[in-house]
Design a protein around this motif. Structure first.
Motif, PDB file in Angstrom:
ATOM      1  N   THR A  70       0.813  -1.220   0.000  1.00 15.66           N
ATOM      2  CA  THR A  70       0.000   0.000   0.000  1.00 15.66           C
ATOM      3  C   THR A  70       0.845   1.268   0.000  1.00 15.66           C
ATOM      4  O   THR A  70       0.503   2.235  -0.708  1.00 15.66           O
ATOM      5  CB  THR A  70      -0.955   0.018   1.209  1.00 15.66           C
ATOM      6  N   PRO A  71       1.976   1.313   0.749  1.00 15.41           N
ATOM      7  CA  PRO A  71       2.791   2.532   0.741  1.00 15.41           C
ATOM      8  C   PRO A  71       3.308   2.929  -0.642  1.00 15.41           C
ATOM      9  O   PRO A  71       3.602   4.111  -0.870  1.00 15.41           O
ATOM     10  CB  PRO A  71       3.951   2.179   1.685  1.00 15.41           C
ATOM     11  N   LEU A  72       3.421   1.973  -1.555  1.00 16.21           N
ATOM     12  CA  LEU A  72       3.867   2.313  -2.901  1.00 16.21           C
ATOM     13  C   LEU A  72       2.849   3.214  -3.605  1.00 16.21           C
ATOM     14  O   LEU A  72       3.216   4.096  -4.381  1.00 16.21           O
ATOM     15  CB  LEU A  72       4.098   1.043  -3.723  1.00 16.21           C
ATOM     16  N   LEU A  73       1.586   2.986  -3.327  1.00 16.07           N
ATOM     17  CA  LEU A  73       0.553   3.824  -3.933  1.00 16.07           C
ATOM     18  C   LEU A  73       0.450   5.178  -3.249  1.00 16.07           C
ATOM     19  O   LEU A  73       0.258   6.204  -3.906  1.00 16.07           O
ATOM     20  CB  LEU A  73      -0.794   3.099  -3.886  1.00 16.07           C
ATOM     21  N   THR A  74       0.597   5.188  -1.952  1.00 16.55           N
ATOM     22  CA  THR A  74       0.492   6.469  -1.239  1.00 16.55           C
ATOM     23  C   THR A  74       1.720   7.347  -1.482  1.00 16.55           C
ATOM     24  O   THR A  74       1.606   8.575  -1.509  1.00 16.55           O
ATOM     25  CB  THR A  74       0.295   6.236   0.268  1.00 16.55           C
ATOM     26  N   ALA A  75       2.879   6.720  -1.680  1.00 16.14           N
ATOM     27  CA  ALA A  75       4.103   7.496  -1.889  1.00 16.14           C
ATOM     28  C   ALA A  75       4.233   8.032  -3.305  1.00 16.14           C
ATOM     29  O   ALA A  75       4.956   9.007  -3.542  1.00 16.14           O
ATOM     30  CB  ALA A  75       5.329   6.642  -1.551  1.00 16.14           C
ATOM     31  N   PHE A  76       3.540   7.379  -4.262  1.00 18.86           N
ATOM     32  CA  PHE A  76       3.643   7.782  -5.662  1.00 18.86           C
ATOM     33  C   PHE A  76       2.246   8.103  -6.204  1.00 18.86           C
ATOM     34  O   PHE A  76       1.641   7.296  -6.915  1.00 18.86           O
ATOM     35  CB  PHE A  76       4.304   6.681  -6.491  1.00 18.86           C
ATOM     36  N   PRO A  77       1.720   9.276  -5.892  1.00 18.90           N
ATOM     37  CA  PRO A  77       0.354   9.618  -6.284  1.00 18.90           C
ATOM     38  C   PRO A  77       0.156   9.765  -7.789  1.00 18.90           C
ATOM     39  O   PRO A  77      -0.980   9.754  -8.259  1.00 18.90           O
ATOM     40  CB  PRO A  77       0.101  10.948  -5.561  1.00 18.90           C
ATOM     41  N   LYS A  78       1.255   9.878  -8.552  1.00 24.06           N
ATOM     42  CA  LYS A  78       1.137  10.010 -10.008  1.00 24.06           C
ATOM     43  C   LYS A  78       1.410   8.703 -10.744  1.00 24.06           C
ATOM     44  O   LYS A  78       1.421   8.676 -11.971  1.00 24.06           O
ATOM     45  CB  LYS A  78       2.078  11.105 -10.502  1.00 24.06           C
ATOM     46  N   LEU A  79       1.609   7.631  -9.997  1.00 28.60           N
ATOM     47  CA  LEU A  79       1.854   6.329 -10.611  1.00 28.60           C
ATOM     48  C   LEU A  79       0.659   5.909 -11.461  1.00 28.60           C
ATOM     49  O   LEU A  79      -0.487   6.043 -11.040  1.00 28.60           O
ATOM     50  CB  LEU A  79       2.097   5.289  -9.516  1.00 28.60           C
ATOM     51  N   GLU A  80       0.944   5.413 -12.663  1.00 27.97           N
ATOM     52  CA  GLU A  80      -0.125   5.016 -13.582  1.00 27.97           C
ATOM     53  C   GLU A  80      -0.243   3.508 -13.740  1.00 27.97           C
ATOM     54  O   GLU A  80      -1.298   3.005 -14.133  1.00 27.97           O
ATOM     55  CB  GLU A  80       0.097   5.665 -14.951  1.00 27.97           C
ATOM     56  N   GLN A  81       0.836   2.787 -13.466  1.00 31.38           N
ATOM     57  CA  GLN A  81       0.803   1.334 -13.624  1.00 31.38           C
ATOM     58  C   GLN A  81       1.586   0.680 -12.507  1.00 31.38           C
ATOM     59  O   GLN A  81       2.735   1.024 -12.247  1.00 31.38           O
ATOM     60  CB  GLN A  81       1.407   0.921 -14.969  1.00 31.38           C
ATOM     61  N   LEU A  82       0.947  -0.282 -11.837  1.00 31.19           N
ATOM     62  CA  LEU A  82       1.602  -1.064 -10.792  1.00 31.19           C
ATOM     63  C   LEU A  82       1.357  -2.537 -11.077  1.00 31.19           C
ATOM     64  O   LEU A  82       0.213  -2.986 -11.129  1.00 31.19           O
ATOM     65  CB  LEU A  82       1.058  -0.702  -9.407  1.00 31.19           C
ATOM     66  N   ASP A  83       2.449  -3.285 -11.266  1.00 30.41           N
ATOM     67  CA  ASP A  83       2.386  -4.729 -11.445  1.00 30.41           C
ATOM     68  C   ASP A  83       3.131  -5.377 -10.296  1.00 30.41           C
ATOM     69  O   ASP A  83       4.283  -5.020 -10.015  1.00 30.41           O
ATOM     70  CB  ASP A  83       3.042  -5.152 -12.763  1.00 30.41           C
ATOM     71  N   VAL A  84       2.493  -6.329  -9.639  1.00 31.44           N
ATOM     72  CA  VAL A  84       3.084  -7.011  -8.490  1.00 31.44           C
ATOM     73  C   VAL A  84       3.086  -8.508  -8.769  1.00 31.44           C
ATOM     74  O   VAL A  84       2.095  -9.055  -9.253  1.00 31.44           O
ATOM     75  CB  VAL A  84       2.282  -6.729  -7.199  1.00 31.44           C
ATOM     76  N   ARG A  85       4.196  -9.162  -8.435  1.00 26.75           N
ATOM     77  CA  ARG A  85       4.264 -10.616  -8.563  1.00 26.75           C
ATOM     78  C   ARG A  85       4.498 -11.229  -7.194  1.00 26.75           C
ATOM     79  O   ARG A  85       5.388 -10.819  -6.461  1.00 26.75           O
ATOM     80  CB  ARG A  85       5.387 -11.026  -9.524  1.00 26.75           C
ATOM     81  N   GLY A  86       3.687 -12.229  -6.854  1.00 27.73           N
ATOM     82  CA  GLY A  86       3.820 -12.931  -5.585  1.00 27.73           C
ATOM     83  C   GLY A  86       2.706 -12.571  -4.627  1.00 27.73           C
ATOM     84  O   GLY A  86       2.400 -11.398  -4.432  1.00 27.73           O
ATOM     85  N   GLY A  87       2.094 -13.589  -4.010  1.00 23.85           N
ATOM     86  CA  GLY A  87       0.977 -13.331  -3.108  1.00 23.85           C
ATOM     87  C   GLY A  87       1.245 -13.662  -1.654  1.00 23.85           C
ATOM     88  O   GLY A  87       0.493 -13.239  -0.772  1.00 23.85           O
ATOM     89  N   SER A  88       2.312 -14.407  -1.372  1.00 28.64           N
ATOM     90  CA  SER A  88       2.580 -14.816   0.003  1.00 28.64           C
ATOM     91  C   SER A  88       2.935 -13.610   0.864  1.00 28.64           C
ATOM     92  O   SER A  88       3.894 -12.887   0.582  1.00 28.64           O
ATOM     93  CB  SER A  88       3.738 -15.818   0.035  1.00 28.64           C
ATOM     94  N   GLY A  89       2.133 -13.361   1.889  1.00 29.01           N
ATOM     95  CA  GLY A  89       2.360 -12.221   2.771  1.00 29.01           C
ATOM     96  C   GLY A  89       1.930 -10.890   2.191  1.00 29.01           C
ATOM     97  O   GLY A  89       2.141  -9.847   2.821  1.00 29.01           O
TER      98      GLY A  89
END
Length: 316
Positions: free
Chosen positions: A125-144
């Motif tokens: 979540t901090p990645l979204l709050t720290a980068f308010p102009k981010l247009e694309q977020l891709d995350v790999r991995g679900g554990s934790g």
């Protein structure tokens, strides 16, 4: 990111090539312009957090990060046993030095380094709050993995690839407000690897109330794909979609029947059902039902419908 394909990740905006951040033994290597590359920071599979931090600090020291638009985070050091929290910390603490960042790939780790279900994630979540102009977020991995409800005005694409996506993440997305989000893709995975989301957990996503701009929805790679298809068949969000993916999972005739008898899907440009367990007669019905409306339907990778144990495309 596409886990099934280990080709270099490229940013859709400008197709920027991946450029590895140089290590201390590559001082003389010529670097491209900061805005001309998708910069990748990652250590070897058995590296440690200290190596990753050193590499990250070299990046912010050697590159004019104020012009960097795309960034890829690879292995943060033994990612099969060490979670991503330190990588999140480094990014958020240096967010002011990355004002132009628009594309972030987080966890670009190949199966040779760690199987997808082994990747230890954390609260992103901090990645979204720290980068308010981010247009694309891709995350790999679900554990934790944790993603808490958030409002983000700029995000246009969100993708999470996992072998098992926690229900809390699915609910967190559904309770978030993403007014600009056009593409949402979730690999839900299996319960054995933490994929415990139910259709009820997807209610916020399927209502579409906080996703007014959504045009593509992927609820994929699930062992409860039939139940998801039945829910999608009456979901309000579907009416505004252009493409829909219910692929990679255990979809069978029951789910396909729900799609055919539910709300019209003939407005779609594409319906992706690849990797499925439909019988031949049902597959023919689906093709025929959508062909007259010009909807492209992907029914490739047909598995044996009579298999007692149905597997998803990506789990471990």
């Amino acid at each position: 990111m596409t886990y099934a394909d280990d080709a270099p990740v490229q940013s859709p905006s400008g197709r920027l090539p991946i450029v590895e951040v140089p290590g201390s033994d590559e001082e003389t290597r010529e670097l491209p312009a900061p805005e001309a590359a998708n910069w990748r920071i990652g250590v070897d599979w058995d590296g440690d957090a200290e190596e990753f931090e050193e590499l990250f600090l070299r990046f912010v020291g050697k590159v004019d990060t104020t012009k960097v638009t795309a960034l890829t985070i690879g292995n943060w050091g033994s990612a099969y046993e060490r979670d991503s929290s330190e990588a999140v910390r480094l990014l958020t603490e240096h967010a002011e030095r990355l004002p132009a960042l628009r594309t972030l790939y987080f966890g670009d780790i190949s199966r040779e380094e760690a199987e997808i279900s082994w990747i230890q994630q954390s609260d992103v979540t901090p990645l979204l709050t720290a980068f308010p102009k981010l247009e694309q977020l891709d995350v790999r991995g679900g554990s934790g993995l944790v993603l808490r409800p958030v409002r983000h005005e700029s995000l246009r694409e969100l993708s999470i690839e996992s072998g098992g996506l926690p229900a809390g993440v699915v609910r967190g997305i559904g309770e978030s407000t993403f007014p600009a989000l056009e593409r949402l893709e979730l690999w839900l995975g299996v319960s054995e690897y933490g994929g415990d989301a139910t259709v009820a957990d997807m209610e916020g996503i399927l209502s579409g109330e906080r996703l007014p701009a959504l045009r593509h929805l992927g609820l994929q790679d699930s062992e409860i794909q039939d139940e998801i298809a039945a829910a999608v068949a009456s979901a309000p969000v579907v009416a505004r979609l252009e493409t829909l993916a219910l692929s990679m999972g255990a979809l069978g005739d029951e789910g396909a029947e729900a799609l055919l008898s539910g709300q019209p899907l003939t407005h779609l440009k594409r319906l992706d059902l690849h990797h499925h367990y439909l019988t031949d007669p049902m597959a023919d019905r689906v093709r025929a039902a959508f062909a007259v409306f010009g909807v492209e339907v992907d029914l490739s990778d047909q598995e044996e419908p009579d298999d007692e144990w149905r597997y998803v495309a990506v789990s471990e």
